[in-house]
Design an enzyme around this catalytic site. Structure first.
Site, PDB file in Angstrom:
ATOM      1  N   ARG A 197      -2.005  29.396 -30.014  1.00  0.00           N
ATOM      2  CA  ARG A 197      -1.756  30.036 -28.707  1.00  0.00           C
ATOM      3  C   ARG A 197      -2.096  31.525 -28.760  1.00  0.00           C
ATOM      4  O   ARG A 197      -2.617  32.073 -27.788  1.00  0.00           O
ATOM      5  CB  ARG A 197      -0.303  29.810 -28.283  1.00  0.00           C
ATOM      6  N   ARG A 246      -4.248  33.570 -16.666  1.00  0.00           N
ATOM      7  CA  ARG A 246      -4.527  33.610 -18.099  1.00  0.00           C
ATOM      8  C   ARG A 246      -6.016  33.547 -18.397  1.00  0.00           C
ATOM      9  O   ARG A 246      -6.392  33.572 -19.573  1.00  0.00           O
ATOM     10  CB  ARG A 246      -3.854  32.410 -18.761  1.00  0.00           C
ATOM     11  N   ARG A 278      12.658  31.119 -31.369  1.00  0.00           N
ATOM     12  CA  ARG A 278      13.064  30.913 -29.966  1.00  0.00           C
ATOM     13  C   ARG A 278      13.688  29.530 -29.770  1.00  0.00           C
ATOM     14  O   ARG A 278      13.120  28.519 -30.190  1.00  0.00           O
ATOM     15  CB  ARG A 278      11.835  31.056 -29.059  1.00  0.00           C
ATOM     16  N   ARG A 320      11.081  24.733 -28.526  1.00  0.00           N
ATOM     17  CA  ARG A 320       9.877  24.235 -27.847  1.00  0.00           C
ATOM     18  C   ARG A 320       8.947  23.649 -28.884  1.00  0.00           C
ATOM     19  O   ARG A 320       8.721  24.252 -29.930  1.00  0.00           O
ATOM     20  CB  ARG A 320       9.177  25.410 -27.135  1.00  0.00           C
ATOM     21  N   LYS A 358       8.102  38.037 -21.856  1.00  0.00           N
ATOM     22  CA  LYS A 358       7.884  37.971 -20.405  1.00  0.00           C
ATOM     23  C   LYS A 358       9.058  37.249 -19.726  1.00  0.00           C
ATOM     24  O   LYS A 358       9.595  37.728 -18.729  1.00  0.00           O
ATOM     25  CB  LYS A 358       6.563  37.246 -20.091  1.00  0.00           C
TER      26      LYS A 358
HETATM   27  P1  ADP Z   1       7.444  34.948 -23.507  1.00  0.00           P
HETATM   28  O1  ADP Z   1       8.036  34.496 -22.185  1.00  0.00           O
HETATM   29  O2  ADP Z   1       6.589  36.170 -23.356  1.00  0.00           O
HETATM   30  O3  ADP Z   1       6.734  33.859 -24.260  1.00  0.00           O
HETATM   31  P2  ADP Z   1      10.252  35.137 -24.345  1.00  0.00           P
HETATM   32  O4  ADP Z   1      10.866  36.015 -23.295  1.00  0.00           O
HETATM   33  O5  ADP Z   1      10.565  33.684 -24.280  1.00  0.00           O
HETATM   34  O6  ADP Z   1       8.658  35.405 -24.442  1.00  0.00           O
HETATM   35  O7  ADP Z   1      10.690  35.737 -25.767  1.00  0.00           O
HETATM   36  C1  ADP Z   1      10.288  35.118 -26.994  1.00  0.00           C
HETATM   37  C2  ADP Z   1      11.453  35.149 -27.984  1.00  0.00           C
HETATM   38  O8  ADP Z   1      11.699  36.493 -28.366  1.00  0.00           O
HETATM   39  C3  ADP Z   1      12.780  34.611 -27.423  1.00  0.00           C
HETATM   40  O9  ADP Z   1      13.486  33.957 -28.455  1.00  0.00           O
HETATM   41  C4  ADP Z   1      13.517  35.880 -26.973  1.00  0.00           C
HETATM   42  O10 ADP Z   1      14.938  35.716 -27.052  1.00  0.00           O
HETATM   43  C5  ADP Z   1      13.017  36.903 -27.997  1.00  0.00           C
HETATM   44  N1  ADP Z   1      12.866  38.255 -27.417  1.00  0.00           N
HETATM   45  C6  ADP Z   1      12.407  38.600 -26.196  1.00  0.00           C
HETATM   46  N2  ADP Z   1      12.368  39.943 -26.061  1.00  0.00           N
HETATM   47  C7  ADP Z   1      12.805  40.455 -27.231  1.00  0.00           C
HETATM   48  C8  ADP Z   1      12.991  41.801 -27.737  1.00  0.00           C
HETATM   49  N3  ADP Z   1      12.696  42.879 -26.994  1.00  0.00           N
HETATM   50  N4  ADP Z   1      13.441  41.946 -29.010  1.00  0.00           N
HETATM   51  C9  ADP Z   1      13.714  40.861 -29.785  1.00  0.00           C
HETATM   52  N5  ADP Z   1      13.567  39.579 -29.367  1.00  0.00           N
HETATM   53  C10 ADP Z   1      13.115  39.378 -28.114  1.00  0.00           C
HETATM   54  P1  AMP Z   2       4.098  29.660 -21.709  1.00  0.00           P
HETATM   55  O1  AMP Z   2       5.439  29.093 -21.362  1.00  0.00           O
HETATM   56  O2  AMP Z   2       3.663  30.716 -20.743  1.00  0.00           O
HETATM   57  O3  AMP Z   2       4.031  30.113 -23.152  1.00  0.00           O
HETATM   58  O4  AMP Z   2       3.036  28.468 -21.552  1.00  0.00           O
HETATM   59  C1  AMP Z   2       3.145  27.297 -22.313  1.00  0.00           C
HETATM   60  C2  AMP Z   2       1.861  26.493 -22.204  1.00  0.00           C
HETATM   61  O5  AMP Z   2       1.649  26.085 -20.833  1.00  0.00           O
HETATM   62  C3  AMP Z   2       0.580  27.227 -22.589  1.00  0.00           C
HETATM   63  O6  AMP Z   2       0.336  27.235 -23.993  1.00  0.00           O
HETATM   64  C4  AMP Z   2      -0.467  26.412 -21.807  1.00  0.00           C
HETATM   65  O7  AMP Z   2      -0.755  25.185 -22.454  1.00  0.00           O
HETATM   66  C5  AMP Z   2       0.266  26.106 -20.505  1.00  0.00           C
HETATM   67  N1  AMP Z   2       0.045  27.175 -19.509  1.00  0.00           N
HETATM   68  C6  AMP Z   2       0.974  28.025 -19.001  1.00  0.00           C
HETATM   69  N2  AMP Z   2       0.421  28.868 -18.111  1.00  0.00           N
HETATM   70  C7  AMP Z   2      -0.897  28.565 -18.071  1.00  0.00           C
HETATM   71  C8  AMP Z   2      -2.008  29.107 -17.367  1.00  0.00           C
HETATM   72  N3  AMP Z   2      -1.891  30.139 -16.522  1.00  0.00           N
HETATM   73  N4  AMP Z   2      -3.230  28.523 -17.566  1.00  0.00           N
HETATM   74  C9  AMP Z   2      -3.368  27.471 -18.391  1.00  0.00           C
HETATM   75  N5  AMP Z   2      -2.366  26.937 -19.116  1.00  0.00           N
HETATM   76  C10 AMP Z   2      -1.138  27.471 -18.956  1.00  0.00           C
END
Ligand code: ADP
Ligand code: AMP
Length: 215
Positions: A171, A88, A127, A160, A13
């Site tokens: 998660r 969420r 990541r 992270r 995302k």
């Molecule tokens: P989210 O915001 O949904 O938690 P991220 O955008 O942070 O996910 O992506 C999670 C990890 O996967 C990051 O390390 C990112 O660089 C990698 N990633 C994202 N999209 C792709 C893809 N299409 N193919 C391979 N790796 C990806």
């Molecule tokens: P994310 O960066 O989206 O993976 O979110 C990291 C963490 O933030 C999650 O595991 C939750 O603990 C908190 N969080 C983010 N968005 C929400 C949401 N919409 N509702 C509740 N907790 C959230």
């Protein structure tokens, strides 16, 4: 355009949001980023949120809805926004509908990026992001040119704390239990658009672009 980016943790995302915000000039509103900033700044809300984030649980709805409501009322959201990681829960989705009604707006699409669980774990475990500018990398799929250093600003790359194996698995379970029911919620409103996220980022981005251009 008022768009929600949905999908499990690690689906891509944030990665896709970077492309979208550059191309469509809409603010990227990530509740995860907002909570991480609050934790970093040591605010009372950050201290409260950290208790839940460190265990991979959701921050309570009341807190989360409050910060999104304030953010959506800001000037830069008037011509559109991209929500990432919110809503969420069903309660959050209903609250968002209420906020949109109050602002005289509507959600145009909920784009769901789907990726198999085993790949999500691989994505989260590799990541890393820049401590200074937040740019996200993957140690195997999109590594930085120089190990441990951001290509953009030379900042330090960090993992992270909630991307460790145990918390990442929690998660995913929280996503299945509390967030996946939202797919039906948006499907029933005719707003759900599914995208196969198990491909390279450019192909995923091209699908999202064609959805956005069709709105
Ligand atoms: P989210 O915001 O949904 O938690 P991220 O955008 O942070 O996910 O992506 C999670 C990890 O996967 C990051 O390390 C990112 O660089 C990698 N990633 C994202 N999209 C792709 C893809 N299409 N193919 C391979 N790796 C990806
Ligand atoms: P994310 O960066 O989206 O993976 O979110 C990291 C963490 O933030 C999650 O595991 C939750 O603990 C908190 N969080 C983010 N968005 C929400 C949401 N919409 N509702 C509740 N907790 C959230």
């Amino acid at each position: 355009m008022n768009v929600i980016l949905m999908g499990p943790p690690g689906a891509g995302k944030g990665t896709q949001a970077e492309f979208i915000k550059a191309e469509y000039s809409v603010p990227h509103i990530s509740t995860g980023d907002m909570f991480r900033d609050a934790v970093k700044n040591g605010t009372p809300m950050g201290k409260e949120a950290q208790k839940y984030m460190s265990e991979g649980k959701l921050v309570p709805d009341q807190v989360t809805i409050g910060i999104v409501e304030d953010r959506l009322a800001q000037d830069d959201c008037q011509l559109g926004f991209l929500l990432d990681g919110f809503p969420r829960t069903i309660i959050q989705a209903e609250a968002l509908d209420g906020v949109m009604d109050k602002l005289g707006k509507k959600i145009d699409a909920a784009i769901n990026i789907s990726v198999p669980d085993s790949i999500l774990i691989e994505r989260m475990s590799g990541r890393v992001s820049c401590k200074e500018c937040g740019k996200v990398y993957h140690l195997i799929f999109t590594p930085p040119a120089q190990s441990g250093k951001c290509d953009k600003c030379s900042g330090e790359l960090i993992q992270r704390s909630d991307d460790n194996a145990e918390t990442a698995a929690n998660r995913l379970q929280v996503y299945i239990d509390q967030t996946s029911p939202l797919l039906d919620y948006y499907e029933n409103k005719g707003l759900l658009k599914n995208v196969d996220g198990n491909r390279d980022s450019k192909s995923v981005g091209a699908d999202i672009e064609s959805i956005l251009n069709g709105l």
